[in-house]
Design a protein around this motif. Structure first.
Motif, PDB file in Angstrom:
ATOM      1  N   LEU A  53     -17.689 -28.805 -29.824  1.00 53.70           N
ATOM      2  CA  LEU A  53     -17.819 -27.554 -30.579  1.00 53.70           C
ATOM      3  C   LEU A  53     -18.288 -26.455 -29.631  1.00 53.70           C
ATOM      4  CD1 LEU A  53     -19.516 -28.631 -33.934  1.00 53.70           C
ATOM      5  CD2 LEU A  53     -17.079 -28.409 -33.415  1.00 53.70           C
ATOM      6  N   PHE A  54     -17.619 -25.298 -29.702  1.00 55.25           N
ATOM      7  CA  PHE A  54     -17.904 -24.218 -28.771  1.00 55.25           C
ATOM      8  C   PHE A  54     -18.080 -22.895 -29.528  1.00 55.25           C
ATOM      9  CE2 PHE A  54     -15.597 -27.511 -26.592  1.00 55.25           C
ATOM     10  CZ  PHE A  54     -16.263 -27.644 -25.393  1.00 55.25           C
ATOM     11  N   VAL A  55     -18.877 -22.013 -28.924  1.00 55.52           N
ATOM     12  CA  VAL A  55     -19.159 -20.718 -29.536  1.00 55.52           C
ATOM     13  C   VAL A  55     -19.466 -19.730 -28.422  1.00 55.52           C
ATOM     14  CG1 VAL A  55     -21.613 -21.274 -29.804  1.00 55.52           C
ATOM     15  CG2 VAL A  55     -20.580 -19.526 -31.254  1.00 55.52           C
ATOM     16  N   LYS A  56     -19.091 -18.477 -28.643  1.00 64.33           N
ATOM     17  CA  LYS A  56     -19.390 -17.445 -27.666  1.00 64.33           C
ATOM     18  C   LYS A  56     -20.899 -17.279 -27.519  1.00 64.33           C
ATOM     19  CE  LYS A  56     -15.199 -14.621 -28.108  1.00 64.33           C
ATOM     20  NZ  LYS A  56     -14.672 -13.276 -28.430  1.00 64.33           N
ATOM     21  N   ALA A  57     -21.344 -17.065 -26.294  1.00 60.51           N
ATOM     22  CA  ALA A  57     -22.778 -16.990 -26.031  1.00 60.51           C
ATOM     23  C   ALA A  57     -23.442 -15.844 -26.781  1.00 60.51           C
ATOM     24  CB  ALA A  57     -23.018 -16.845 -24.527  1.00 60.51           C
ATOM     25  N   ASP A  58     -22.803 -14.677 -26.804  1.00 54.09           N
ATOM     26  CA  ASP A  58     -23.436 -13.541 -27.480  1.00 54.09           C
ATOM     27  C   ASP A  58     -23.525 -13.767 -28.986  1.00 54.09           C
ATOM     28  OD1 ASP A  58     -20.702 -13.408 -27.792  1.00 54.09           O
ATOM     29  OD2 ASP A  58     -20.547 -11.252 -27.442  1.00 54.09           O
ATOM     30  N   THR A  59     -22.521 -14.435 -29.545  1.00 47.66           N
ATOM     31  CA  THR A  59     -22.575 -14.779 -30.971  1.00 47.66           C
ATOM     32  C   THR A  59     -23.714 -15.745 -31.245  1.00 47.66           C
ATOM     33  OG1 THR A  59     -20.181 -14.478 -31.229  1.00 47.66           O
ATOM     34  CG2 THR A  59     -21.302 -15.823 -32.886  1.00 47.66           C
TER      35      THR A  59
END
Length: 371
Positions: A53-59
């Motif tokens: 599972l991956f997500v943008k760092a700023d988000t």
């Protein structure tokens, strides 16, 4: 990986974030690329908070712990559509107030095998005994089963917050809720504990923090406050304020206000929210009542002595500490007169939301508070 593929992954990360979810890397090429990117890039632009599972760092950095748990749960649901979530994870999906400390790991039900990497990050159960439902696109246990699972295993404070939330959304009184739990789960392990917790539930609590504050009051033997007491704006009587808590003590009326950070982080300008809160407090002060302000941090175990001392300093009435069974305060019915000869609701007296003492105190005391 070429430019076109990188743009595709960027778009998928953005789409997942807009849905309130992590991006589930189900394709091997995407997984390899994203993990190489994480390994090489400094500072990182992408995080992997759970395997695949991956997500943008700023988000990710803009989310609180509750929102992060929700992102992970929705991502896992995409990775494993047949899995079912239970306990605190299901409560979060249902919109019940859940303590962040109970969201450290997702709670899942699955009969299939789980990889070692995932197993270390999950609370796992192989079967579920009740009906299931679909909420926010995620398979979860039903609301009442979720309440039962949480109240049978979580601390009294955490479980009371969830019971309050269930009672609030279902419009249930204390006796009705307890009867429903006993009937549905008769003979199941933990039903007595769950019913004992539900005996303290009050759907008027509007946040998990208010529920946890009340749980501490119950554990320490303080009189239960009247919740969400309506008070007219002394400047503009057409407007109404509500005090989170209200007591009648020897010193007079005490209004309690839980100062939560979320009041200033909701949509809109935080400065406007802070200003509105200060105006509200100044209007309440015009009634001449003592205003007891406290924060969620003061409810934590390491600061609980400070919270108890604060209640005592403001003269909040206190009785003996209740008896505990399986970590839950036991309610007992006693007759206890208030300071003005009027019945008050005590933390240890067993009067439910619809008890006669509470009704008398609720209406009559509210009139005195606003007088």
């Amino acid at each position: 990986m070429g430019k076109e593929a990188r743009e595709r992954i960027e778009a998928r990360l953005g789409e997942a974030g807009s849905r309130g979810s992590c991006f589930a890397a189900t394709e091997a090429a995407d997984l390899i690329y994203l993990r190489r990117l994480i390994k090489k890039e400094r500072p990182r632009s992408v995080f992997e908070p759970y395997p695949k599972l991956f997500v943008k760092a700023d988000t990710w950095q803009a989310l609180d712990r509750g929102a992060r748990a929700l992102f992970i749960i929705k991502g896992i649901a995409e990775l494993h559509p047949h899995w079912v979530f239970f306990g605190p994870s299901a409560a979060l999906i249902h919109g019940m107030p859940v303590s962040w400390k109970d969201l450290r790991k997702p709670y899942v039900v699955t009969s299939s095998s789980i990889s070692d990497a995932e197993k270390a990050q999950l609370v796992h159960r192989s079967s579920v005994k009740d009906e299931l439902c679909l909420c926010q696109g995620v398979r979860v246990t039903s609301p009442v089963r979720t309440l039962f699972d949480c109240a049978s295993r979580l601390s009294f404070q955490s479980a009371l917050a969830i019971a309050d939330g269930y009672a609030r959304t279902g419009g249930l009184g204390t006796e009705e809720l307890c009867d429903d739990i006993r009937m549905r789960f008769r003979g199941q392990r933990g039903v007595k504990r769950v019913a004992a917790i539900c005996a303290h539930a009050d759907g008027r609590a509007e946040s998990g923090g208010e529920s946890i504050a009340r749980a501490v009051m119950i554990q320490q033997g303080f009189y239960l406050p009247e919740l969400q007491t309506p008070l007219p704006d002394p400047i503009d009587p057409a407007k109404m304020f509500r005090a989170d808590f209200a007591w009648e003590s020897k010193k007079g009326i005490v209004l309690g206000e839980l100062d939560g950070a979320k009041k200033y982080t909701m949509s809109g300008d935080p400065l406007d929210a802070l200003r509105d809160e200060r105006i509200r407090e100044s209007r309440l002060t015009a009634y001449g009542h003592a205003i007891l302000r406290f924060s969620y941090a003061q409810l934590l175990p390491r600061n609980r002595t400070e919270f108890v001392a604060l209640l005592e300093k403001f003269g909040v009435p206190r009785g003996p500490k209740p008896r505990f069974v399986d970590g839950v305060p036991v309610k007992k019915t006693v007759n206890y007169a208030g300071w003005r000869g009027m019945p008050l609701l005590c933390a240890f007296n067993g009067l439910g939301r619809h008890g006669s003492n509470e009704i008398e105190f609720g209406y009559a005391a509210a009139r005195r508070i606003a007088a």
